[in-house]
Scaffold this motif. Structure first.
Motif, short mmCIF file in Angstrom:
data_model
loop_
_atom_site.label_atom_id
_atom_site.label_comp_id
_atom_site.label_asym_id
_atom_site.label_seq_id
_atom_site.Cartn_x
_atom_site.Cartn_y
_atom_site.Cartn_z
N SER A 64 -18.92 -11.14 15.73
CA SER A 64 -19.71 -12.36 15.99
C SER A 64 -21.18 -12.09 15.73
O SER A 64 -21.90 -12.94 15.17
CB SER A 64 -19.55 -12.78 17.44
N LEU A 65 -21.62 -10.92 16.11
CA LEU A 65 -23.04 -10.60 16.02
C LEU A 65 -23.46 -10.48 14.55
O LEU A 65 -24.57 -10.85 14.18
CB LEU A 65 -23.31 -9.31 16.78
N VAL A 66 -22.55 -9.94 13.72
CA VAL A 66 -22.90 -9.73 12.30
C VAL A 66 -23.32 -11.05 11.66
O VAL A 66 -24.31 -11.11 10.92
CB VAL A 66 -21.70 -9.12 11.55
N GLU A 67 -22.61 -12.14 11.94
CA GLU A 67 -22.93 -13.42 11.28
C GLU A 67 -24.38 -13.81 11.56
O GLU A 67 -25.12 -14.21 10.66
CB GLU A 67 -21.98 -14.51 11.78
N LEU A 68 -24.76 -13.66 12.83
CA LEU A 68 -26.13 -14.01 13.19
C LEU A 68 -27.12 -13.08 12.48
O LEU A 68 -28.12 -13.52 11.91
CB LEU A 68 -26.29 -13.90 14.71
N LEU A 69 -26.84 -11.78 12.48
CA LEU A 69 -27.77 -10.81 11.89
C LEU A 69 -27.92 -11.05 10.40
O LEU A 69 -29.01 -10.94 9.84
CB LEU A 69 -27.26 -9.39 12.17
N VAL A 70 -26.79 -11.35 9.74
CA VAL A 70 -26.87 -11.55 8.29
C VAL A 70 -27.78 -12.74 7.97
O VAL A 70 -28.63 -12.67 7.08
CB VAL A 70 -25.45 -11.78 7.73
N GLN A 71 -27.60 -13.81 8.72
CA GLN A 71 -28.43 -15.00 8.48
C GLN A 71 -29.91 -14.63 8.61
O GLN A 71 -30.74 -14.97 7.77
CB GLN A 71 -28.07 -16.09 9.49
N ILE A 85 -28.90 -6.28 4.76
CA ILE A 85 -27.74 -7.04 4.30
C ILE A 85 -26.70 -6.08 3.72
O ILE A 85 -25.50 -6.17 3.99
CB ILE A 85 -28.16 -8.09 3.24
N ASP A 86 -27.21 -5.13 2.95
CA ASP A 86 -26.31 -4.15 2.35
C ASP A 86 -25.55 -3.38 3.44
O ASP A 86 -24.35 -3.17 3.36
CB ASP A 86 -27.16 -3.18 1.51
N HIS A 87 -26.28 -3.00 4.47
CA HIS A 87 -25.69 -2.24 5.60
C HIS A 87 -24.56 -3.04 6.25
O HIS A 87 -23.47 -2.52 6.49
CB HIS A 87 -26.81 -1.95 6.59
N TYR A 88 -24.80 -4.32 6.49
CA TYR A 88 -23.76 -5.13 7.13
C TYR A 88 -22.58 -5.33 6.19
O TYR A 88 -21.43 -5.34 6.62
CB TYR A 88 -24.30 -6.51 7.56
N TYR A 89 -22.92 -5.47 4.89
CA TYR A 89 -21.83 -5.69 3.94
C TYR A 89 -20.89 -4.50 3.91
O TYR A 89 -19.68 -4.62 3.87
CB TYR A 89 -22.41 -5.96 2.55
N ARG A 90 -21.48 -3.29 3.94
CA ARG A 90 -20.65 -2.09 3.92
C ARG A 90 -19.78 -2.00 5.18
O ARG A 90 -18.68 -1.48 5.14
CB ARG A 90 -21.54 -0.85 3.83
N ASP A 91 -20.33 -2.49 6.29
CA ASP A 91 -19.53 -2.44 7.52
C ASP A 91 -18.41 -3.48 7.51
O ASP A 91 -17.30 -3.21 7.91
CB ASP A 91 -20.43 -2.70 8.74
#
Length: 1812
Positions: free
Chosen positions: A784-791, A802-808
């Protein structure tokens, strides 16, 4: 401030509305004492309204007067559980009339009565108070002290205190108390000032008004206050100002708030303990000005106080000597007091206080003395005094010890003076609350001005003082804190309930089910989909409130406040008509619950909702709050709270969505136009703050609803469903147009609250994300948190993030998404905080760099939030990098701490919590890591939720620690490393001594059919492990039982008449009874300390059965038939021994009290002897100290000889070596020599004197007390008196005096300090060899002037009387000193002439004494034993087996042979002492050989030369020596000897020899094999008394040695059995021990293997004990650090917990070790995994998780197919985990397997996608 009160104010819905009635009220009605409390007095007003008819109403109103209503009161607090854990329920303390009722909630029910107290006079006040029980009164150690939790009940003349442990105290009060307050330290009393208290004349000082009592047993002491004077120096004085009233007291921080009734000002003071110098200052005042008038003043003051106390209370006052208050007689000599001389009139003081210059100082109120009573506040009741209480100082009080004050108040703050202050503006309610950011406020409600004043305060940086800030006024009628969510409820005068946090308004509280102030609905509810809770439902309170018309009786409607109308949520839809004030007041806040009193007298209790319920939202809020400036944080939280808690608020599921929407709105996003937030499903109404347009009511629906459906996740799922395709349903066209126009002009609104803080918020949320990745249970939250962080990352254009979240999360993060443009102009106003890093911090990245050995930057962490990240970083730093300083160093180089402000004190506290406490036994890095992790509270459960890669290093450390842990680690560490055996040991170690695992719980009723023989309570389980091969224990029981009739086997010869035959049988029975009566002493040894009595039942004492059964017809043979003469009192000592044996069963750890001891007293006089023995036994096991002195006195005055003996010896044994004065007095009364020469001669029975003398020896053991030693030395040779006193049984008295002297000077040798003039050794030598009696110095010469008329001893010493005592005294004084000269005195004579002068028996004692002195020379072989025999005896002694006697004139063969056997017996006995309890093999063989020799001598033809009696004595002595060496071991050969001697009943075998043989048997099985003997000095002294080698000739014989002393062996017994108990089954088992002996002069350091359960050698000989593998986990107990740990284990039945390793069976199931799993391993790895059958797993492990894993994942099903490979993998993983003892790695293996083999395809695909 304006934006706090928004136009669209919100409403907060309260939950859980319940009718509230104090629980105690109902209980009071039914309580037996409720007669004087008529129901009417307590009837709540609400019930009176419902009375039928007006007359009824009027009548009941007349009855209920205001006065009676006051009698009922109650208070609530948060529940306190026994252990102190967090509990969420209420406790209520209710008072009415004479009763106080304390009720508690629990998890299962609301309230139940916990205690009810009824007192004699009406209760004025009841409160909870915690008293500190400590020796040290300083402030620092407050936290570590024990606390006694009490209820205090104040009555007019006394205060009762009841602790929850059940102690009750009553303290009488020396003055009338107006109020009592609980403080951090104890109670604080406010003395009520009475009207007639006008001091007579100017020099008189007023009396103190505040007093404290720190413990119910302490004195009540006056309070002092310390305040700055006008000239800046501070001074200490008593609080004497009557105008000062306490209005509030808080314990943490410890502050007092007072109100000055004269000036109308509130002040705050810090309450603390007095420093010693301050106390002295107060007390020294009188010494400075020493004028006589001054003294008179002080004493008249005391007199005044005293008369005051007479007038006030009927109780004698503890203040009778109150001279301490002469500190107050301030004479004119102290200059600083001129300005404040007490004679200033009140008006002067007042006007001065009001002058602006003085207004600055807040001290004016403090130092003013109001001497007249006109300034009393109208509220105070004046208590009338008796007219006699006018004190004119006519009598002076005697100077006595002053009372030292204990508490002091320091002035902190006084409110500023305003001109418009009203007189009675005293605060009616005060509380401390903190706002959402942790700022604290002291709030006080001034009802007269309808104001709530809030003062902000905080701790200074050094934590020493509180700093108060500005005052904010809030208009309020009432208020209460809501502690749990850091807010407070305020009742406005308009009747609205409003929630504030600090001084910030949050919103109105809406109470479903209570009609809002007259709500008329002009429209339907705002959102049809969610009707408001409780408005449309049936009204639960309708019964309580009556119908609306009934309640709204007030004819004067309050003015409608039109300005407040728009506060309502329903601005468009509803109108308010405020007719009557609904809520009258607020009371009893607990956590987030609060009671509202309604205007009709009924009460309801409501719950204020919490800030957030889901863990994820809580964590995010905490992080954001941490990073924002306080004011903004409060606003943010207030907004969130009003959204979250709106009526019909969200469920847990949608709380996150609501949070995201709310947060993004506050950052400036328009969430309605963002695709991913637009589709959020909020189950529940949205608050107007977020979406005013969404709340538009519409019955018809609109196109938007259809769009909403099409965009929903559900629709997309259905669309992509297979079924959809097969049915060829065409996808619906969602109007893309709308999306287009959304995405074109999305931009952020930069004027919002959080816009400028977006980067900071983004960064902390990223850290929260990293923290949650370390918890495998929070996967959902991370997504849930990733969606907010990516935005946020997209909008901030942070590519690396963004790259970091994408890899996760490649699947979650779409490559393209809506970007909200941020104006270039606005980016400048965004603050990038200093800790923001362009590269995303990643904890995985950090750990992998560490493992690779690269340099790593410090990892950022949020204190209190990212604790897991911090823990991982530090543990990796410690364990992988090996940096030991990483833990101890505060500013660690591995962590960068994020903060916006300088360190807050609270954060420092956090720091110190993590600092590493060095433990003594921590050596390796792994151990340091494990101990540190436990200190910070890390548990196995936390470890299981760490991702497996991160957990591996920690698991590795744990694995290494598990192999060889230290035995003294705390319980938590052992739990973490998975050694349940150790953690259970540590846990048991902290418990108080009580029943251990092994105590047998066999109810005594099991053997009812067979007579109770007193041995039923033995622990069969352990004994069957120790002696598993045979039934020797049953045999011992058979030999030692004395409760069954004996078999009398006599053959009737033809010539015997029947009468003669009966006599014959009875004579035979008499012989057998000699044996039966000797059994109890041995039985006491066998059952020693084996039983825990039930406190409600008397101790069962088995009968002493002296009847017999004659075969073949089993007729009963009885001694009482009168056919033969039976000695009188034959059984008295046997009964005594029987009582001792029964009493010694009681284990020292049992719970016994004085009442139980008295309760056991028998009804029949014939059982008195048994009870006497029982008392002695209680002394020996340490319980007699609990017997009240009164009862001891009671028993002694009865004059029963046996009871006195038992009691005196018991009390003395219980106080061994303490020099206890009260016991000394008790014993001295029974010893004429210790009484003054002129005292009355008491007729004390001889045996009681003997017991008292030995008792003195016990109490003074080892103290070398000069006076005692001098008296005892004289008593050894006490001559017989003229009137036949001291003439019978003198030997036992002399022996007792000798033994006692030996004990007093035990082992002191030649270092007897201060006794050189007594010439102790020379005097003893003279007693031993005889000679001329010396003239006796000392106070007793009067008594011995005239010699005895019967016994002509002349002036020579009677050696026959004094020798044994003197010999043993020498032995004990020089015990183990290896003193040659003294030892040579004791050498056996080596000429025939000298031999004739010594009784052969005394040679035994001399040899024994000599060997005990030359302790180190004793060698366990027969050669050494023979070396003690003088040459003349060796050469001429006859060998007893020869037939012919050599004849010689000048040698007396009889003397020689007797001397020979006695000397050998003495040497053997010393061997027994030297190797007592050691099971030394050579000593055993040597003694066994001599025992066998003596047995053969006895049957030799010329035994008559030596005399069978002498040989029997020597045999008994050797047998006892054997038993001492093998004590507790149950050795079979010794048992055979004892059994053989048990069967011998005729001839020379008398009572004494049976006694010796059965004592040997008892020693052999001491305590059922749990106890052994010690060789300490004290033990040897006790054994010398118990095993004195002259045995009684018959059962009443005490001539040479008091029989009661035989039981003193208990003082030498010590528990030495180590019983391994399997921690999983809780059953005793076998385990292999390796015992390492320290090196000594006789042998090197050696190791020996023992199979436990086994008796350990004496602990001082050992270096370490180790439980050896391979079957059990190793465990090392290191004794070089101290034996305390092992001693505590042994004292608790020796339970040592051990844990089987996996794959091993216990020694019982698999003695040779051939069935264990590891025995079956095959060399080839693969075949081994295949060969492993999952079924066999159960032999390795009992862990249910592993068994289920084997069952479900490793067993092939019917059609295996391709899964076989997987099953094999699982099987081999399971095998590996179990055999390597790492079952906890199983989940890690499977997780790795999933990562490597099941997901590569996914990963490949996602990488390809990404790079496209």
């Amino acid at each position: 401030m304006s934006n706090f009160y928004e136009e669209r104010a919100t409403m907060i819905a309260a939950g859980d509305l319940q009718e509230f009635v104090p629980f105690g009220r109902d209980h009071c009605k039914h309580h037996p004492n409720a007669l004087n409390l008529q129901l009417r007095q307590l009837q709540p007003a609400s019930e009176l309204w419902s009375s039928d008819g007006a007359a009824g109403l009027v009548g009941s109103l007349q009855e209920v007067t205001i006065h009676e209503k006051q009698k009922e009161s109650w208070q609530l607090r948060k529940g306190v559980s026994e252990i102190g854990e967090e509990v969420d329920y209420d406790e209520e303390l209710y008072m009415a009339g004479n009763m106080v009722i304390w009720s508690k909630g629990s998890k299962s029910q609301a309230l139940a009565v916990y205690k009810a107290f009824t007192v004699d006079s009406p209760v004025q006040q009841a409160l909870w108070c915690d008293f500190i029980i400590s020796q040290d009164k300083s402030d620092k150690d407050y936290s570590s002290d024990e606390v006694e939790r009490c209820i205090c009940i104040l009555q007019s003349s006394c205060i009762n205190m009841h602790s929850i442990e059940g102690k009750d105290y009553i303290a009488s009060l020396p003055f009338q108390v107006a109020n009592v307050w609980p403080t951090k330290y104890g109670l604080l009393f406010e003395r009520s000032s009475s009207s007639c208290e006008v001091p007579p004349g100017p020099p008189r000082e007023p009396l103190p008004t505040l007093f404290s009592m720190l413990h119910p047993l302490d004195e009540i002491t006056p309070l002092v206050c310390k305040s700055g004077s006008l000239f800046g120096s501070s001074r200490v004085q008593y609080v004497v100002d009557h105008a000062m009233k306490i209005v509030f007291l808080h314990t943490d921080p410890s502050i007092v708030m007072t109100y000055d009734t004269v000036q109308g000002l509130h002040s705050v003071w810090a309450l603390r303990r007095v420093k010693t110098e301050e106390g002295n200052v107060v007390l020294k005042f009188s010494e400075q000005g020493g004028t006589p008038q001054n003294v008179a003043t002080s004493s008249s003051l005391t007199a005044h106080l005293r008369s005051l106390s007479k007038g006030d209370s009927p109780v004698a006052s503890p203040f009778q000597n109150y001279s301490s208050i002469h500190s107050q007689s301030r004479s004119a000599s102290s200059p600083s007091l001129h300005s404040r001389s007490p004679s200033i009139s009140n008006m002067a003081a007042l006007s001065r206080a009001h002058s602006p210059a003085l207004g600055v100082y807040s001290f004016s109120g403090v130092q003013r003395f109001n001497l007249s009573s006109h300034n009393q506040s109208p509220k105070r009741h004046s208590f009338s005094h008796s007219p006699s209480s006018n004190s004119n100082g006519s009598f002076l009080a005697p100077e006595t010890e002053p009372i030292v004050p204990e508490l002091c108040i320091d002035h902190l703050w006084t409110e500023t003076i305003t001109r418009l202050r009203k007189k009675n503006s005293q605060a009616s309610k005060v509380f401390i609350t903190s706002d959402l950011c942790g700022q604290k406020f002291l709030c006080y409600l001034v009802e007269s001005e309808l104001q709530l004043r809030c003062v902000k305060f905080q701790e200074s940086n050094d934590k020493t003082q509180l700093i108060f800030g500005s005052v904010t006024n809030i208009q309020a009628k009432d208020a209460a804190p809501v502690e749990k969510i850091d807010t407070m409820l305020v009742l406005e005068s308009s009747g609205n309930l409003v929630l504030y946090t600090g001084v910030v308004r949050v919103g109105k509280v809406f109470i479903p089910g209570l009609p809002a102030p007259s709500l008329t609905m002009s429209n339907t509810m705002p959102r049809p989909s969610t009707p408001l809770d409780g408005v449309t439902t049936a009204n639960p309170l309708s019964k309580l409130l009556g119908s609306l018309d009934e309640v709204l009786v007030s004819p004067v409607p309050e003015l409608r406040d039109s300005s407040k109308l728009h506060d309502s949520l329903y601005t468009e839809d509803c109108t308010f008509q405020q007719l009557g004030t609904y809520i009258h007041s607020i009371r009893d806040p607990v956590r987030n619950r609060v009671t509202l009193e309604l205007s009709n007298g009924s009460m309801v209790r409501i719950t204020i909702p919490e800030i957030a319920t889901s863990e994820l939202v809580q964590t995010c809020l905490q992080a954001i709050k941490f990073i924002l400036p306080k004011e903004i944080a409060v606003q943010m939280l207030v907004k969130w709270y009003s959204v979250h808690s709106a009526p019909g608020g969200p469920s847990d599921h949608s709380e996150w969505n609501l949070f995201v929407t709310c947060l993004m709105n506050m950052m400036g996003y328009n969430t309605d136009r963002l695709a991913w937030t637009r589709n959020f499903d909020f189950e529940g109404s949205l608050s107007p703050v977020i979406a005013p347009k969404k709340a538009r009511p519409s019955e018809t629906g609109s196109d938007d609803d259809w769009e909403y459906l099409l965009n929903s996740d559900y629709h997309q799922n259905v669309e992509s469903h297979l079924l959809n395709r097969s049915l060829c349903l065409s996808p619906l066209e969602v109007s893309q147009m709308k999306d287009e126009d959304f995405s074109q002009n999305l931009s952020l609104d930069s004027s919002t609250l959080l816009f400028t803080h977006i980067p900071a918020i983004f960064f902390v949320l990223h850290l929260v994300y990293e923290e949650l990745k370390l918890n495998t249970l929070m996967g959902e939250g991370v997504r849930s948190l990733v969606e907010l962080l990516v935005q946020l990352a997209r909008d901030l254009k942070l590519e690396p993030y963004i790259d970091h979240y994408y890899r996760d999360y490649p699947t979650l993060v779409r490559t393209t998404g809506q970007v909200c443009a941020i104006d270039q102009g606005q980016t400048g106003s965004m603050q990038y905080p200093p800790f923001f890093t362009p590269e995303p911090p990643s904890v995985y990245q950090w750990v992998s760099s560490c493992l690779k050995g690269e340099g790593v930057p410090p990892y950022p962490y949020l204190p209190g939030i990212c604790e897991r990240g911090r823990l991982v970083v530090l543990s990796i730093a410690l364990y992988i990098l090996g940096d030991e300083s990483s833990l101890s160093d505060e500013s660690s180089q591995y962590l960068s701490r994020i903060s916006i402000a300088p360190l807050k004190p609270q954060a420092e506290q956090e720091e110190s919590r993590f600092s590493f406490r060095h433990s003594a036994s921590v050596s390796s890095l792994g151990e340091r890591l494990v101990v540190w992790m436990t200190n910070v509270g890390f548990t196995l459960r936390d470890l299981e939720t760490l991702p497996f890669g991160i957990a591996l290093p920690i698991r590795d450390a744990i694995y290494h620690c598990r192999e060889q842990p230290a035995s003294d680690w705390p319980e938590a560490v052992c739990l973490l490393i998975g050694r349940q055996d150790l953690s259970k040991q540590a846990c048991e170690g902290n418990l108080p001594k009580g029943k251990s695992v092994l105590s047998s719980d066999v109810p005594s009723g099991t053997e009812t059919e067979e007579e109770d023989d007193g041995m039923n309570d033995m622990n069969q389980e352990v004994m069957s492990l120790i002696w598993s091969e045979d039934l020797r224990v049953q045999d011992v029981r058979r030999l030692l039982q004395s409760a069954h009739p004996v078999r009398v086997n006599v053959v009737q010869y033809p010539e015997l008449s029947d009468h003669e035959f009966i006599e014959e049988k009875e004579n035979r029975l008499l012989q057998l009874c000699q044996r039966t009566m000797a059994l109890p002493v041995g039985r006491g040894m066998f059952t020693l300390f084996s039983y825990h009595p039930v406190p409600t039942e008397p101790l069962p004492i088995p009968k002493l059965n002296l009847t017999g059964r004659a075969p073949p017809r089993n007729t009963t043979v009885d001694l009482n038939s009168g056919n033969i003469d039976v000695p009188p009192n034959m059984t008295s000592w046997a009964s005594f021994h029987n009582g001792v044996a029964a009493g010694l069963k009681i284990a020292p750890a049992s719970q016994i009290d004085s009442a139980w001891i008295v309760y056991n007293k028998p009804k029949h006089a014939e059982l008195a002897n048994e009870y006497a023995g029982f008392l002695m036994a209680l002394g020996l096991n340490g319980h007699l100290t609990k017997l009240a002195t009164l009862n001891i006195h009671d028993y002694l005055t009865k004059g029963h000889e046996m009871t006195s003996i038992g009691l005196l010896l018991g009390v003395a044994a219980a106080k061994l070596g303490t020099m206890d004065m009260s016991v000394t007095r008790l014993l001295s009364i029974h010893i004429p020599a210790l009484l003054p020469p002129t005292s009355t001669e008491l007729d004390v029975p001889h045996n009681v004197q003997v017991a008292a003398v030995v008792g003195i020896g016990l109490v003074y053991q080892g103290t070398a007390h000069r006076h005692t030693a001098e008296v005892l030395l004289a008593e050894i040779g006490r001559p017989p008196g003229p009137e036949m006193e001291y003439c019978t049984d003198r030997e036992s008295y002399s022996l007792a005096a000798g033994l006692a002297l030996g004990m007093v000077c035990l082992g002191h040798g030649s270092n007897l300090i201060g006794m050189s003039d007594l010439n102790v050794p020379e005097q003893l030598y003279q007693y031993m060899v005889g000679g001329h009696r010396r003239f006796q110095a000392g106070m007793h010469r009067e008594k011995h002037k005239s010699p005895s008329y019967q016994i002509k001893e002349g002036d020579t010493i009677n050696v026959d009387v004094t020798c044994p005592g003197a010999t043993l005294a020498l032995a004990m004084i020089y015990l183990k000193t290896n003193n040659r000269p003294i030892a040579d005195w004791l050498r056996a004579p080596d000429t025939m002439y000298l031999l004739d002068f010594v009784k052969p028996e005394f040679l035994l004692l001399r040899t024994l004494a000599r060997c005990l002195i030359l302790w180190d020379d004793i060698l366990p072989n027969s050669k050494w034993v023979d070396s003690n025999v003088p040459q003349i005896i060796r050469e001429n002694s006859i060998s007893l087996s020869e037939i012919e006697l050599p004849c010689s004139e000048d040698l007396n063969l009889e003397t020689l042979s007797q001397a020979h056997v006695y000397i050998i017996a003495g040497a053997c006995l010393s061997l027994g002492f030297r190797f007592a309890g050691s099971e030394n093999l050579s000593a055993f063989n040597c003694l066994h050989k001599f025992a066998k020799d003596f047995m053969t001598y006895l049957s030799a033809p010329n035994a008559s030369v030596t005399g069978p009696y002498n040989l029997e004595t020597c045999l008994s002595v050797v047998l006892l020596s054997l038993a001492m060496v093998m004590a507790g071991s149950g050795n079979l050969k010794v048992l055979q000897l004892c059994r053989f001697l048990h069967m011998k009943t005729g001839g020379e075998m008398n009572y004494g020899f049976h006694l010796a043989h059965h004592m040997a048997l008892g020693l052999l099985f001491l305590g059922g094999g749990r106890y052994s003997l010690s060789t300490s000095n004290s033990s040897i002294a006790a054994l010398l008394c118990a095993l004195y080698p002259h045995f009684p000739a018959h059962s009443t014989d005490n001539r040479y040695h008091l029989q009661a002393l035989r039981h003193l062996y208990v003082l030498a017994a010590e528990p030495r059995l180590l019983v391994p108990v399997d921690v999983d089954t809780n059953m005793p088992c076998y385990a292999l021990l390796e015992v390492t002996y320290k090196g000594t002069q006789w042998y090197e350091q050696t190791k020996e293997e023992l199979m436990a359960p086994t008796l350990l050698p004496e602990l001082h000989l050992l270096k370490q004990i180790k439980v050896k593998g391979p079957r059990y986990w190793e465990l090392l107990i290191d004794l070089s650090k101290g034996t305390q740990h092992l001693k505590s284990i042994l004292s608790k039945d020796g339970v040592l917990y051990v844990k089987l390793r996996a794959g091993q069976l216990s020694y019982k199931e698999d003695p040779m070790g051939w069935q264990s799993l590891l025995a079956q391993t095959v060399a080839n790895r693969n075949s081994e995994a295949r060969a492993f059958k999952p079924e066999t797993i159960s032999t390795f492990t009992s862990d249910p998780a592993l068994l289920s894993f084997a069952e479900y994942f490793c067993k092939p099903t019917v059609n295996v197919g391709q899964k076989q490979e997987l099953l094999d993998l699982f099987s081999s993983v399971l095998y590996e985990c179990v055999t390597q003892e790492t079952p906890e790695m199983l989940p890690a293996y499977i997780a790795m397997d999933q990562v490597w083999f099941r997901k590569p395809i996914l990963i490949l695909m996602s990488i390809i996608l990404y790079f496209k």
